[in-house]
Design an enzyme around this catalytic site. Structure first.
Site, PDB file in Angstrom:
ATOM      1  N   ALA A  60      -1.090   9.308   0.769  1.00 26.65           N
ATOM      2  CA  ALA A  60      -2.464   8.818   0.797  1.00 26.65           C
ATOM      3  C   ALA A  60      -2.467   7.402   0.232  1.00 26.65           C
ATOM      4  CB  ALA A  60      -3.370   9.732  -0.025  1.00 26.65           C
ATOM      5  N   VAL A  86       1.027   9.006  -3.664  1.00 25.32           N
ATOM      6  CA  VAL A  86       0.202   7.802  -3.598  1.00 25.32           C
ATOM      7  C   VAL A  86       0.981   6.668  -2.922  1.00 25.32           C
ATOM      8  CG1 VAL A  86      -1.097   6.098  -4.912  1.00 25.32           C
ATOM      9  CG2 VAL A  86      -1.039   8.478  -5.683  1.00 25.32           C
ATOM     10  N   LYS A  87       0.398   6.171  -1.850  1.00 23.25           N
ATOM     11  CA  LYS A  87       1.039   5.120  -1.062  1.00 23.25           C
ATOM     12  C   LYS A  87       0.583   3.758  -1.578  1.00 23.25           C
ATOM     13  CE  LYS A  87       2.059   4.612   3.890  1.00 23.25           C
ATOM     14  NZ  LYS A  87       1.528   5.006   5.227  1.00 23.25           N
ATOM     15  N   VAL A  88       1.556   2.945  -2.016  1.00 19.37           N
ATOM     16  CA  VAL A  88       1.270   1.675  -2.687  1.00 19.37           C
ATOM     17  C   VAL A  88       1.935   0.527  -1.935  1.00 19.37           C
ATOM     18  CG1 VAL A  88       1.488   0.404  -4.851  1.00 19.37           C
ATOM     19  CG2 VAL A  88       1.184   2.891  -4.899  1.00 19.37           C
TER      20      VAL A  88
END
Length: 217
Positions: A60, A86-88
């Protein structure tokens, strides 16, 4: 190699899941917009639905680009479900945020990676996944799979634990070549995965078997 589906389309996720080969899903704001998912509450609910459909990691993506914004957004995403990663983005504050997430038990996927140097920073920050964008590198006139090979070599030499998630997949051959190169994960549209099924000799052979079967009926 794990198969992730790169989509926010629930019907496609259901179809891939029913094949029995789906290990996870990756999404991004563009894919959410494509499905008409608008507003923070709707996006969060959509992620929750995907997590309930798939027994695997679901990436996400944050939309903030400053450290504090990435942290606050990432904490909310991680709270949706235990499978959320968590996509950063690969930016300075993104690297700083990934280290913070790592230190606080939140897994991350570093996106928009286009070089081995960026991949090293991802691993040093403790990212669970690094996502080199194969197709976009091809578009620039280079061979994207060669970057996967380079990252595999570096990670093995240095003992990095970050998994290599080949992204921006455009066709079945990309999937095959990334598997040969040693990618841990490949995320692609459903069309590319289904393309692995196709071979003209399979169709010819099946037609012949069915024709012969009629003779024995």
């Amino acid at each position: 190699m794990k198969f992730f589906l790169d989509t926010a389309n629930l019907a496609q996720i259901k179809e891939a899941n029913e094949l029995g080969i789906l290990d996870g899903v990756t999404t991004n704001p563009s894919l959410m917009a494509k499905e008409g998912v608008k507003g923070q509450a709707a996006v969060m609910n959509h992620y929750k639905t995907i997590c309930e459909m798939v027994n695997g990691d679901i990436s996400a993506e944050v939309i903030s680009t400053d450290f504090n914004g990435i942290i606050e957004e990432g904490k909310k995403l991680a709270a949706i479900h235990k499978n959320i990663v968590v996509k950063v983005p690969m930016i300075k504050d993104g690297v700083k945020a990934m280290k913070w997430f790592t230190d606080h038990g939140i897994r991350t996927n570093c996106t928009l990676v286009f070089s081995a140097g960026q991949a090293i920073l991802c691993a040093k920050a403790g990212a669970a996944y690094v996502s080199p964008f194969i197709g976009r590198i091809d578009d620039s006139g280079w061979d994207g799979v060669l970057l996967v090979e380079q990252i595999v070599k570096i990670y093995k030499a240095q003992g990095f634990k970050t998994q290599i998630l080949a992204a921006s997949i455009r066709n079945p051959n990309h999937i095959i070549r990334c598997a040969e190169a040693g990618a841990h994960v490949c995320t692609s549209p459903l069309e590319s995965i289904l393309g692995l099924l196709k071979h003209p000799l399979t169709d010819i052979g099946l037609a012949k078997f069915l024709e012969d079967a009629k003779k024995t009926a």
